[in-house]
Write a protein that holds these residues in place. Structure first.
Motif, mmCIF file in Angstrom:
data_model
loop_
_atom_site.group_PDB
_atom_site.id
_atom_site.type_symbol
_atom_site.label_atom_id
_atom_site.label_comp_id
_atom_site.label_asym_id
_atom_site.label_seq_id
_atom_site.Cartn_x
_atom_site.Cartn_y
_atom_site.Cartn_z
ATOM 1 N N PRO A 36 48.244 45.096 48.650
ATOM 2 C CA PRO A 36 49.511 45.498 48.046
ATOM 3 C C PRO A 36 49.659 44.788 46.710
ATOM 4 N N TYR A 37 50.492 45.326 45.812
ATOM 5 C CA TYR A 37 50.644 44.719 44.487
ATOM 6 C C TYR A 37 50.942 43.231 44.572
ATOM 7 N N SER A 38 51.679 42.855 45.605
ATOM 8 C CA SER A 38 52.073 41.447 45.683
ATOM 9 C C SER A 38 50.887 40.534 45.906
ATOM 10 N N ALA A 39 49.756 41.114 46.294
ATOM 11 C CA ALA A 39 48.580 40.270 46.468
ATOM 12 C C ALA A 39 47.639 40.358 45.279
ATOM 13 N N ILE A 40 47.910 41.299 44.371
ATOM 14 C CA ILE A 40 47.053 41.428 43.195
ATOM 15 C C ILE A 40 47.646 40.640 42.041
ATOM 16 N N PHE A 41 48.968 40.823 41.843
ATOM 17 C CA PHE A 41 49.590 40.239 40.661
ATOM 18 C C PHE A 41 50.167 38.875 40.968
ATOM 19 N N VAL A 42 49.302 37.994 41.375
ATOM 20 C CA VAL A 42 49.711 36.612 41.599
ATOM 21 C C VAL A 42 48.769 35.713 40.814
ATOM 22 N N PRO A 43 49.249 34.587 40.345
ATOM 23 C CA PRO A 43 48.432 33.734 39.495
ATOM 24 C C PRO A 43 47.217 33.165 40.224
ATOM 25 N N GLN A 44 47.382 32.940 41.520
ATOM 26 C CA GLN A 44 46.249 32.367 42.227
ATOM 27 C C GLN A 44 45.548 33.474 42.998
ATOM 28 N N PRO A 45 44.243 33.619 42.817
ATOM 29 C CA PRO A 45 43.551 34.753 43.443
ATOM 30 C C PRO A 45 43.648 34.704 44.968
ATOM 31 N N VAL A 46 43.880 35.855 45.531
ATOM 32 C CA VAL A 46 44.035 35.956 46.973
ATOM 33 C C VAL A 46 42.784 36.605 47.539
ATOM 34 N N PHE A 47 42.122 35.928 48.442
ATOM 35 C CA PHE A 47 40.885 36.496 48.988
ATOM 36 C C PHE A 47 41.068 37.135 50.347
ATOM 37 N N VAL A 48 41.704 36.425 51.246
ATOM 38 C CA VAL A 48 41.853 36.997 52.577
ATOM 39 C C VAL A 48 43.284 36.995 53.072
ATOM 40 N N ASP A 49 44.110 36.253 52.398
ATOM 41 C CA ASP A 49 45.439 36.018 52.938
ATOM 42 C C ASP A 49 46.439 37.085 52.504
ATOM 43 N N PHE A 50 46.240 38.313 52.933
ATOM 44 C CA PHE A 50 47.189 39.349 52.557
ATOM 45 C C PHE A 50 47.193 40.437 53.617
ATOM 46 N N LEU B 146 39.294 43.686 32.653
ATOM 47 C CA LEU B 146 40.646 43.467 32.141
ATOM 48 C C LEU B 146 41.460 42.747 33.198
ATOM 49 N N LEU B 147 41.358 43.240 34.423
ATOM 50 C CA LEU B 147 42.088 42.653 35.535
ATOM 51 C C LEU B 147 41.620 41.232 35.807
ATOM 52 N N MET B 148 40.290 41.039 35.740
ATOM 53 C CA MET B 148 39.757 39.719 36.071
ATOM 54 C C MET B 148 39.998 38.699 34.978
ATOM 55 N N LEU B 149 40.147 39.192 33.734
ATOM 56 C CA LEU B 149 40.331 38.259 32.621
ATOM 57 C C LEU B 149 41.799 38.146 32.228
ATOM 58 N N ASP B 150 42.670 38.815 32.969
ATOM 59 C CA ASP B 150 44.082 38.779 32.626
ATOM 60 C C ASP B 150 44.577 37.344 32.566
ATOM 61 N N GLY B 151 45.396 37.064 31.584
ATOM 62 C CA GLY B 151 45.863 35.692 31.400
ATOM 63 C C GLY B 151 46.649 35.165 32.574
ATOM 64 N N GLN B 152 47.350 36.075 33.239
ATOM 65 C CA GLN B 152 48.216 35.620 34.321
ATOM 66 C C GLN B 152 47.558 35.765 35.680
ATOM 67 N N GLY C 315 51.885 47.256 30.745
ATOM 68 C CA GLY C 315 51.814 45.857 31.148
ATOM 69 C C GLY C 315 53.175 45.190 31.040
ATOM 70 N N GLU C 316 53.934 45.605 30.027
ATOM 71 C CA GLU C 316 55.249 45.013 29.822
ATOM 72 C C GLU C 316 56.145 45.298 31.025
ATOM 73 N N GLY C 317 56.173 46.584 31.415
ATOM 74 C CA GLY C 317 57.005 46.971 32.558
ATOM 75 C C GLY C 317 56.585 46.233 33.817
ATOM 76 N N GLN C 318 55.263 46.141 33.949
ATOM 77 C CA GLN C 318 54.738 45.460 35.128
ATOM 78 C C GLN C 318 55.159 44.006 35.166
ATOM 79 N N SER C 319 55.214 43.357 34.012
ATOM 80 C CA SER C 319 55.534 41.938 34.011
ATOM 81 C C SER C 319 56.928 41.706 34.550
ATOM 82 N N ILE C 320 57.826 42.633 34.301
ATOM 83 C CA ILE C 320 59.169 42.478 34.851
ATOM 84 C C ILE C 320 59.159 42.778 36.344
ATOM 85 N N SER C 321 58.540 43.879 36.718
ATOM 86 C CA SER C 321 58.622 44.255 38.130
ATOM 87 C C SER C 321 57.837 43.311 39.017
ATOM 88 N N GLN C 322 56.915 42.554 38.449
ATOM 89 C CA GLN C 322 56.234 41.546 39.241
ATOM 90 C C GLN C 322 56.893 40.190 39.085
#
Lengths: 297, 312, 508
Positions: A36-50, B146-152, C315-322
């Motif tokens: 889910p997006y919540s496991a992709i867009f996190v600063p710390q990479p998630v490998f199995v914990d999702f 792109l995803l892997m090199l994303d700053g955040q 990406g901008e929109g995504q930054s808010i929704s995340q």
């Protein structure tokens, strides 16, 4: 030459490590298609914990409507509209498959014939001809895609499978000719001559003697032609509207309100499967490759 | 039974029965290259010539927005292109990109091919897996990185920061001097397997005798590699280098997806610059830039062929 | 979600689906809903079975909300399209919410009623431009309709047919009740007009509004910003407090070399009294007000996630929704997505009027019809191609897709993408969705206000597409990457190229 046990082990370890490093981005990508997006867009990479979800595949492969799927997930419908139908990707996969297989076949036939002549026959201007074929590949893609648009449109081949097959075969021809020629060059001319002395015609010599010997080369070239067709973007984009090959389809997942990462990873992962199967099928011949023992018997 | 015997035995009967086969056999029995070359040549002539001619024509004209037609301007576009600093910059970026990627892909490709060229169990699988990166469309590869090199959120950024070679405030693709490396990373990842494939096929084709002889003579692994393997792989390598270099010089997809030519023009390669210009409608100028790319490639390829005496 | 809750929701969802598919009657449905504890007001119950989403429940999906085309529309369509049944029209568009919905409705309703096949190519915006450019250059007629971004209006003005003329000239094809006045006038002027010609009918209107995390503003005791200084202040405060938690003050779409960077820059430029071109048609982004605006932007960048320099609007929109940033002044189109399925900030975002500009240059003092104001609009129009081989069929389709009913439905089904027509804003279906939840329309008020009071429009000039794509964002990108010594240098570099490109179009 025998090698010590530990040398072998080291070698094996090294090989596995290298392959793993190269596979990592793909593994990461496929993993993302189940997250889910919540496991992709996190600063710390998630490998199995999702919590793994097949939602992305349901929409792109099974054609489930996005809204129906969202209801199942607890009743929240996405901000970007469009039913699942616009993300359903099986037709794209089929389109890509058909075009890739046919264009590879066409390309191989033309290229192998030409390569044989370039390898075996001596004639004036041979080097120039080879260079000319090679130079077909030297224009920037956009400078080729746009004239193709005009020409195919005038021929009524735009947005047809046939048109795309021809275009892809054309793009791959220089590569195929050159590769096949170099593989054929590795088969000594004496082999041909031996066959012809025994009474075979040149065509027979080609078909029955040389061709089987360059099986490995044929396999390698087929793989590359297939891959180039499978992954080709610009020309396919210009030449099609209703036919959506996979790369073009993926580009439509980038919308004005957000990139649909879930669907992109799902389709991207699914798209690797047919191509990989093709490689596996051809792999046997690749390995068995050339055998230069024919002169010995 | 020798191969020729089998060929001979079926020859007369088959030929007698099928007129088309008979015709083909007669035509193809001649040592004249024409029939062999004809299909491929016809196809290339039919479709390949047009882009070239069209581009040349475009480069000699200019689109007039008011009269909405092309007017002949001779060498004006060319003069403009050759004095355009942005064009030269793009040429520089493209050259750097090509040379570095080629070197890395060659070295890695050969190394990995040697590593995987064994008949032990499982190596077939490894070899197959190694070709997987090739199967990914370049646009998707761009997105992957792109995803892997994303700053955040990027996994590579995360480990890069841990190792101290990257910093979150300056994501790799946003860094003026190093964005190109990010793009090159995608390319190397995707195309090293291409080199591996070519070299594997080449290694498989090497005759065993010289190697056995050398081993008997007492040569060590390194000597064998340097004096035997490398020269014998020469021809295959030359083809691989040529094809790869040509593709590298025309790179477009990774730049389009990953950086859009940026930051600024740090990753703006020639194809991308031409693409930008095409999109905003200045076809003539874009065609001129494309032709410049073509000319450079023809010159360099020629040089390469002559220098390394690549025999076709 | 407990077991019972999950069951209940599944039960509700299943029942809804069955009702839509007409497998159960309305009475059964209401009975089931009562069982599940879902109440209906008399009004809502009475509305069941029409093209109305449920009050309190989420939309059931496209199929239900589609219901039927209004009877009179259906009749007109069938009548007028008789001679053209069997033709195929095509156009290429960006994947904006209204476009996607229009495509869907076209397949399901329009084609069935008229027999005219509609083929829509959905591609990223740059490809749309490329395809339109190609088509126009060769006068090919590959596309019957064009989807044109407002910044391309001048470039394509000669290649389309003025829809008002078409309406007048072909009365037998004219849709009754089309109501030209229903289109918001500032919208029409800002998007579709070029030198007194209406190039196309406005179709979508992403426009800059203020959107913010109300929980974060409350947490730090900040009022909703109403001036530029307030906004900067709020961004800075939140950033300093929350950056450690991974939340930046604000965000942006600053990808070097991409049109999005141009859009962000203009908002700050215009809100500080600057303009892109001066009266005489020369680039004036480097004058005093321009530099002030630029510096404002550079200051804001400090409070953005560093990756903002690598992404465009998605990406901008995504930054808010995340949950990565607290507020932004950008496309209102994003807003429904913040309440959507992949968002982590559902219900936490609010929309408001953009802050008052510090200073505004009047249109008369700017060049090429530029309208400086903070609410940067990136609207698009659908235009009829002059080279189309199916002019009449295309025209029928165009009227249908821009009609009152379709536009209203598009804005709900399009997940709350804002409408072009004034009537859509007050359509009961639209008003009903004005609450937290997917497809919300609660930002419409802010959008409408901004369109009418604070809309900023880019210059109308044939070379603008080129300048806004290839020149401005590239030089700005260099500035952001530290390749220019100063803002002044950057503006000077732009000026050199922009002035040259604009030269043929200057008056006199």
């Amino acid at each position: 030459m025998t090698r010590a046990r530990w040398q072998n082990l080291l070698h094996d370890l090294g090989a596995c490590l290298v392959v793993f490093v190269f596979l990592f981005p793909i593994l990461w990508w496929v993993l993302a298609s189940f997250k889910p997006y919540s496991a992709i867009f996190v600063p710390q990479p998630v490998f199995v914990d999702f919590a793994a979800t097949t939602a992305n595949y349901d929409v792109t492969i099974l054609g489930q409507s996005r809204t129906a799927q969202a209801l199942e997930q607890g009743g929240q419908v996405g901000g970007t509209a469009g039913g699942g139908s616009s993300y359903y990707s099986i037709p794209s996969i089929l389109d890509s498959l058909v075009v890739a297989v046919l264009s590879t076949a066409l390309c191989l036939v033309l290229a192998t014939l030409a390569a044989y002549a370039l390898s075996r026959l001596r004639f004036a201007g041979k080097d120039h001809y080879v260079f000319w074929v090679l130079s077909q590949r030297m224009m920037p893609p956009i400078a080729v895609a746009i004239p193709f648009f005009f020409i195919f449109r005038d021929l009524g081949l735009r947005d047809t499978h046939l048109g795309l097959v021809i275009a892809h075969a054309l793009v791959n021809l220089p590569l195929a000719v050159l590769l096949m020629k170099s593989f054929m060059d590795d088969v000594p001319k004496e082999v041909d001559e031996a066959a012809m002395i025994d009474g075979a015609t040149r065509l027979q010599s080609f078909a029955r003697v040389v061709l089987p010997m360059v099986r490995g080369g044929l396999a390698a070239t087929a793989v590359l032609c297939f891959i180039f067709s499978w992954t080709e973007f610009l020309v396919s984009l210009q030449l099609t509207t209703s036919i959506r090959t996979i790369p073009v389809k993926i580009s439509t997942f980038v919308t004005s309100t957000g990139t649909e990462w879930g669907f992109i990873t799902a389709l991207g992962s699914a798209a690797m499967v047919p191509a990989f199967i093709f490689i596996l099928l051809v792999q046997r011949h690749l390995v068995r490759g050339l055998t230069l023992g024919s002169m010995k018997d | 039974m020798s191969v020729a015997d089998s060929a001979r035995s079926s020859a007369p009967a088959d030929l007698a029965r099928q007129p088309v086969r008979r015709f083909l056999a007669r035509v193809l029995v001649s040592d004249h290259p024409f029939p062999w070359l004809f299909p491929a040549t016809a196809m290339i002539l039919a479709f390949g010539i047009y882009p070239l001619v069209y581009s040349i024509w475009l480069s000699l004209h200019e689109w007039n927005r008011f009269t909405r037609s092309f007017s002949f301007v001779g060498g004006e576009q060319w003069a403009k292109a050759l004095t355009d600093p942005r064009m030269w910059h793009a040429l520089g970026v493209t050259t750097t990109y090509t040379v570095v990627c080629l070197a890395v892909e060659l070295a890695l490709g050969l190394g990995i091919a040697l590593l995987l060229d064994r008949d032990r169990r499982g190596y077939g699988v490894l070899r197959g897996l190694m070709t997987l990166p090739l199967v990914v469309p370049p646009a998707v590869t761009g997105l992957m990185f792109l995803l892997m090199l994303d700053g955040q959120f990027g996994v590579l950024t995360y480990y890069g920061v841990m190792l101290g070679i990257l910093e979150r405030a300056q994501p790799l693709l946003g860094h003026t001097s190093f964005a190109l490396f990010g793009v090159m990373l995608a390319d190397v990842w995707q195309w090293t397997p291409f080199m591996v494939l070519i070299f594997l096929a080449g290694l498989r084709a090497l005759p065993k005798d010289p190697f056995e002889a050398a081993a008997i003579d007492g040569a060590n692994a390194f000597q064998i590699f340097w004096r035997l393997t490398v020269p014998m792989l020469g021809r295959v390598a030359a083809v691989a280098i040529l094809i790869r270099a040509i593709d590298l010089f025309r790179i477009y997809d990774y730049v389009y997806v990953m950086t859009g030519g940026g930051p600024g023009t740090a990753t703006e390669v020639l194809s991308f610059y031409a693409g930008r210009i095409f999109t905003t409608g200045n076809f003539s100028y874009a065609a001129t830039i494309s032709l410049i790319t073509l000319v450079v490639l023809i010159v360099v390829a020629n040089l390469f062929i002559r220098l390394f005496r690549v025999r076709f | 979600m407990g077991f019972r809750e999950h069951d209940r929701k599944t039960f509700i969802a299943d029942s809804c689906r069955e009702f839509t598919a007409r497998q159960i009657t309305k009475r059964d449905f209401l009975k089931r809903m009562a069982l599940a504890g879902v109440g209906f007001s008399g009004f809502a119950a009475g509305m069941l079975g029409g093209a109305r989403p449920f009050g309190g429940l989420n939309p059931l999906g496209i199929r239900h909300a589609l219901a039927e085309t209004p009877a009179d529309m259906a009749a007109w369509l069938q009548e007028v399209s008789k001679p053209y049944a069997g033709t195929k029209i095509r156009y290429s568009t960006e994947a904006t919410p209204p476009s996607i919905v229009a495509n869907q409705l076209a397949q399901e309703e329009f084609s069935k009623l008229t027999g005219i096949e509609v083929e829509v190519e959905i591609v990223p915006l740059e490809q749309v431009l490329q395809k339109a450019t190609l088509d126009v250059q060769g006068q090919l007629g590959s596309y019957d309709l064009y989807y044109l971004d407002q910044s391309w209006m001048a470039t394509f003005s000669q290649d389309t047919i003025d829809p008002r003329e078409m309406y007048k000239d072909k009365p037998d094809l004219a849709m009754p009740g089309f109501d030209w006045d229903d289109f918001s006038k500032p919208l029409v002027d800002g998007i579709s007009m070029y030198q007194d010609k209406m190039v196309g009918v406005p179709f979508d209107i992403p426009i800059f509004i203020l959107m913010y995390r109300k929980d974060l503003l409350e947490k730090h005791g900040l009022a909703v910003p109403t001036t530029m200084d307030d906004y900067m202040n709020a961004a800075r405060t939140i950033h300093e407090a929350e950056n450690g938690n991974g939340i930046a003050g604000t965000t942006g779409q600053l990808k070097s070399g991409h049109y999005s960077l141009n859009c962000d820059w203009t908002a700050w430029l215009w809100s500080h009294g600057g303009s892109i071109f001066d009266q005489a048609g020369y680039f004036s982004g480097g004058d005093a007000e321009g530099i002030e605006g630029l510096n404002y932007m550079l200051e804001l960048v400090k409070y953005m996630p560093p990756a903002a320099k690598t992404w465009t609007w998605d990406g901008e929109g995504q930054s808010i929704s995340q949950g990565q940033a607290a507020m932004l002044i950008s496309w209102g189109e994003f807003f429904p997505g913040f309440d959507g399925e992949n968002s982590q900030v559902v219900g936490l975002m609010e929309a408001a009027h953009p802050p008052a500009p510090k200073k505004l240059r009047s249109t008369a003092d700017a060049g090429f019809g530029e309208i400086p104001n903070i609410g940067h609009q990136g609207g698009s129009a659908i235009a009829l191609s002059r080279y189309s081989k199916n002019l009449e069929a295309g025209w029928i389709f165009m009227q249908w897709v821009c009609s009152k009913d379709i536009m209203a439905r598009s804005s709900i089904l399009g997940g709350g993408a804002s409408p072009m027509r004034l009537s859509s804003f007050s359509d009961p279906r639209v008003l009903e969705k004005s609450k937290v939840g997917p497809g919300t329309t609660r930002h419409f008020e802010a959008v409408k206000w901004t369109i009418e009071n604070a809309m900023g429009s880019e210059p109308d000039m044939p070379a603008w597409a080129e300048i806004s794509n290839n020149v401005v964002p590239v030089e700005l990108g260099k500035l952001l990457a530290g390749q220019h010594a100063s803002g002044e240098d950057c503006m000077a570099a732009i000026k050199a190229q922009a002035d040259e490109l604009a030269a043929p179009f200057r008056a006199g």
